[in-house]
Enzyme design. Structure first.
Site, PDB file in Angstrom:
ATOM      1  N   LYS A 180       0.857  -1.178   0.000  1.00  0.00           N
ATOM      2  CA  LYS A 180       0.000   0.000   0.000  1.00  0.00           C
ATOM      3  C   LYS A 180       0.893   1.229   0.000  1.00  0.00           C
ATOM      4  O   LYS A 180       1.735   1.405   0.885  1.00  0.00           O
ATOM      5  CB  LYS A 180      -0.883  -0.026   1.237  1.00  0.00           C
ATOM      6  CG  LYS A 180      -1.757   1.197   1.387  1.00  0.00           C
ATOM      7  CD  LYS A 180      -2.737   1.011   2.523  1.00  0.00           C
ATOM      8  CE  LYS A 180      -3.557   2.258   2.737  1.00  0.00           C
ATOM      9  NZ  LYS A 180      -4.477   2.106   3.873  1.00  0.00           N
ATOM     10  N   ARG A 211     -10.215   9.937   3.059  1.00  0.00           N
ATOM     11  CA  ARG A 211      -9.914  10.520   4.376  1.00  0.00           C
ATOM     12  C   ARG A 211     -10.910  11.607   4.719  1.00  0.00           C
ATOM     13  O   ARG A 211     -11.273  11.790   5.877  1.00  0.00           O
ATOM     14  CB  ARG A 211      -8.479  11.060   4.399  1.00  0.00           C
ATOM     15  CG  ARG A 211      -7.462   9.940   4.349  1.00  0.00           C
ATOM     16  CD  ARG A 211      -6.032  10.468   4.338  1.00  0.00           C
ATOM     17  NE  ARG A 211      -5.105   9.371   4.046  1.00  0.00           N
ATOM     18  CZ  ARG A 211      -3.846   9.537   3.656  1.00  0.00           C
ATOM     19  NH1 ARG A 211      -3.356  10.768   3.503  1.00  0.00           N
ATOM     20  NH2 ARG A 211      -3.084   8.497   3.421  1.00  0.00           N
ATOM     21  N   LYS A 235       1.405   9.716   5.898  1.00  0.00           N
ATOM     22  CA  LYS A 235       1.578   8.321   6.325  1.00  0.00           C
ATOM     23  C   LYS A 235       2.863   7.691   5.769  1.00  0.00           C
ATOM     24  O   LYS A 235       2.983   6.479   5.672  1.00  0.00           O
ATOM     25  CB  LYS A 235       0.341   7.519   5.923  1.00  0.00           C
ATOM     26  CG  LYS A 235      -0.961   8.075   6.541  1.00  0.00           C
ATOM     27  CD  LYS A 235      -2.150   7.142   6.382  1.00  0.00           C
ATOM     28  CE  LYS A 235      -3.384   7.720   7.073  1.00  0.00           C
ATOM     29  NZ  LYS A 235      -4.553   6.819   7.004  1.00  0.00           N
ATOM     30  N   GLU A 244       7.431  -6.717   0.643  1.00  0.00           N
ATOM     31  CA  GLU A 244       6.231  -6.632   1.487  1.00  0.00           C
ATOM     32  C   GLU A 244       5.297  -7.816   1.237  1.00  0.00           C
ATOM     33  O   GLU A 244       4.790  -8.433   2.166  1.00  0.00           O
ATOM     34  CB  GLU A 244       5.469  -5.322   1.202  1.00  0.00           C
ATOM     35  CG  GLU A 244       6.113  -4.082   1.774  1.00  0.00           C
ATOM     36  CD  GLU A 244       5.853  -3.924   3.281  1.00  0.00           C
ATOM     37  OE1 GLU A 244       5.223  -4.805   3.889  1.00  0.00           O
ATOM     38  OE2 GLU A 244       6.314  -2.925   3.842  1.00  0.00           O
ATOM     39  N   LYS A 249      -2.465  -1.364  -3.711  1.00  0.00           N
ATOM     40  CA  LYS A 249      -3.234  -0.142  -3.895  1.00  0.00           C
ATOM     41  C   LYS A 249      -2.401   1.104  -3.773  1.00  0.00           C
ATOM     42  O   LYS A 249      -1.385   1.041  -3.099  1.00  0.00           O
ATOM     43  CB  LYS A 249      -4.418  -0.160  -2.932  1.00  0.00           C
ATOM     44  CG  LYS A 249      -4.317   0.712  -1.700  1.00  0.00           C
ATOM     45  CD  LYS A 249      -5.428   0.415  -0.779  1.00  0.00           C
ATOM     46  CE  LYS A 249      -6.004   1.703  -0.272  1.00  0.00           C
ATOM     47  NZ  LYS A 249      -6.685   1.607   0.973  1.00  0.00           N
ATOM     48  N   SER A 262     -10.537   6.029  -3.695  1.00  0.00           N
ATOM     49  CA  SER A 262     -11.435   7.177  -3.705  1.00  0.00           C
ATOM     50  C   SER A 262     -11.013   8.257  -4.695  1.00  0.00           C
ATOM     51  O   SER A 262     -11.850   8.803  -5.417  1.00  0.00           O
ATOM     52  CB  SER A 262     -11.535   7.759  -2.299  1.00  0.00           C
ATOM     53  OG  SER A 262     -10.246   8.128  -1.823  1.00  0.00           O
ATOM     54  N   TYR A 295     -15.790   1.797  -5.960  1.00  0.00           N
ATOM     55  CA  TYR A 295     -17.024   2.507  -5.629  1.00  0.00           C
ATOM     56  C   TYR A 295     -18.003   2.453  -6.803  1.00  0.00           C
ATOM     57  O   TYR A 295     -19.149   2.849  -6.674  1.00  0.00           O
ATOM     58  CB  TYR A 295     -16.697   3.954  -5.238  1.00  0.00           C
ATOM     59  CG  TYR A 295     -15.746   4.014  -4.055  1.00  0.00           C
ATOM     60  CD1 TYR A 295     -16.220   3.875  -2.757  1.00  0.00           C
ATOM     61  CD2 TYR A 295     -14.364   4.135  -4.237  1.00  0.00           C
ATOM     62  CE1 TYR A 295     -15.360   3.877  -1.668  1.00  0.00           C
ATOM     63  CE2 TYR A 295     -13.488   4.146  -3.161  1.00  0.00           C
ATOM     64  CZ  TYR A 295     -13.987   4.007  -1.881  1.00  0.00           C
ATOM     65  OH  TYR A 295     -13.129   3.997  -0.808  1.00  0.00           O
TER      66      TYR A 295
END
Ligand code: PBG
Length: 333
Positions: free
Chosen positions: A201, A211, A225, A241, A256, A282, A321
């Site tokens: 990610k 967010r 982040k 990872e 993602k 999003s 979505y």
């Protein structure tokens, strides 16, 4: 490959594109309705609320979440992923509300599992909706404390599994969490609870509207982040990872964001041959929706093209979505 035959004019690739019937026969990848997973936002408010940055997407109260999940299931979508917006007064430094067995997520899981027979429910494991900072973990001396966060995440996973969650989806990017979450679940007899790890990610601006939707964007600080999500310049790091998470016991891995990261998705799928999902996040949704609203794209075309490209790159399933709309379009084809 026969060099002579693959040269023009003997070889004319357009032969196989000349009409719909032949184009369909030689199609290499197929987007199916069951490849789609619908994210559902939840609100503690009595009434569902609009999300300004994400046209046509709402924060749902429990009833509306059940209605939406049911609609998805009837359309052929097999699973939903739920994300809460938590009111300010329930946020704290440790994300305590995440461990409340009567929080909105647990209530929604119970309601959806009870009322929509057969659907799979995915819960996000991360603290960002619940912490004042909006970070996925807890802060100690202004740093995210990996191991303390992982302890809380294990408890969050159990609380969600007890509510009936089918897939635990750690999206927090802490080190080593898959192993201990697996062990915690097993210790509590949740051997069959699936783990979908957000394994690679990236720290991405494309999460902005999400967010905003869960009210977790204001206190992240200048580095956002970046101390736990990946640098978008990196590729080999994604392999590391993913291989760690597979060894630790992830059943499914997720890459993602989606569209700008299809190279990573493709490499991971080809390297590990593991169930690999992606997320049209999003920001991708908002970008497309705003352009659709402006008339730059025809909605049906752009939705199916973008999702088909995930499939071509190697995605086994896609959180989007657009899931309901895409299902409708695919059904009519
Ligand atoms: C939280 C989480 C995020 C998304 C899914 N789970 C946001 C973030 O990491 O800041 C993003 C989804 C989207 O943008 O649609 N850990």
């Amino acid at each position: 490959m026969n060099n002579f035959l693959s040269n023009f004019p003997y070889c004319r690739p357009r032969r196989l594109r000349q009409e719909d019937w032949i184009r369909r026969i030689v199609t290499e990848n197929f987007l199916k309705i069951s490849d789609l997973i619908l994210p559902i936002f939840l609100t503690y408010e009595a009434k569902s609320t609009e999300i300004d940055m994400m046209p046509n997407v709402k924060r749902n109260n429990i009833n509306d979440a059940v209605v939406l999940a049911n609609k998805a299931y009837e359309a052929g979508i097999k699973a939903v992923a739920i994300f809460p917006e938590v009111p300010k007064e329930k946020k704290d430094a440790f994300g305590k509300e995440a461990l409340n067995e009567n929080n909105i997520v647990c209530k929604a899981v119970r309601a959806i599992k009870k009322n929509v027979n057969g659907i799979g429910v995915i819960c996000d494991i991360a603290l960002d909706p619940y912490t004042i900072s909006g970070h996925d973990g807890i802060l100690e001396n202004n740093q995210i404390d990996n191991d303390k966060t992982v302890e809380i995440l294990c408890k969050q996973a159990i609380v969600n599994a007890e509510a009936g969650c089918d897939i635990i989806a750690p999206s927090d990017m802490m080190d080593g969490r898959i192993k201990v979450i697996r062990e915690s679940l097993d210790k509590s007899s949740f051997h069959n609870t699936i783990i979908m790890s957000y394994a690679a990610k990236y720290a991405s601006a494309f999460y902005g509207p999400f967010r905003n939707a869960i009210s977790a964007s204001n206190n992240l600080g200048p580095n956002k982040k970046k101390s736990y999500q990946m640098d978008y310049n990196n590729n080999n790091e994604a392999l590391k990872e993913v291989s760690m998470d597979i060894k630790e016991g992830a059943d499914i891995i997720l890459i993602k964001p989606g569209m700008p990261y299809l190279d990573v998705l493709n490499k991971i799928k080809n390297t590990f041959n593991y169930p690999t999902f992606s997320y049209q996040v999003s920001g991708e949704y908002s970008m497309l929706m705003k352009s659709i609203e402006e008339g730059y794209f025809k909605k049906e075309d752009i939705i199916i093209e973008t999702l088909s490209c995930f499939k071509r790159a190697g995605a086994d399933a896609i959180l989007t979505y657009f899931a309901l709309e895409a299902a409708k379009i695919l059904r009519s084809k």
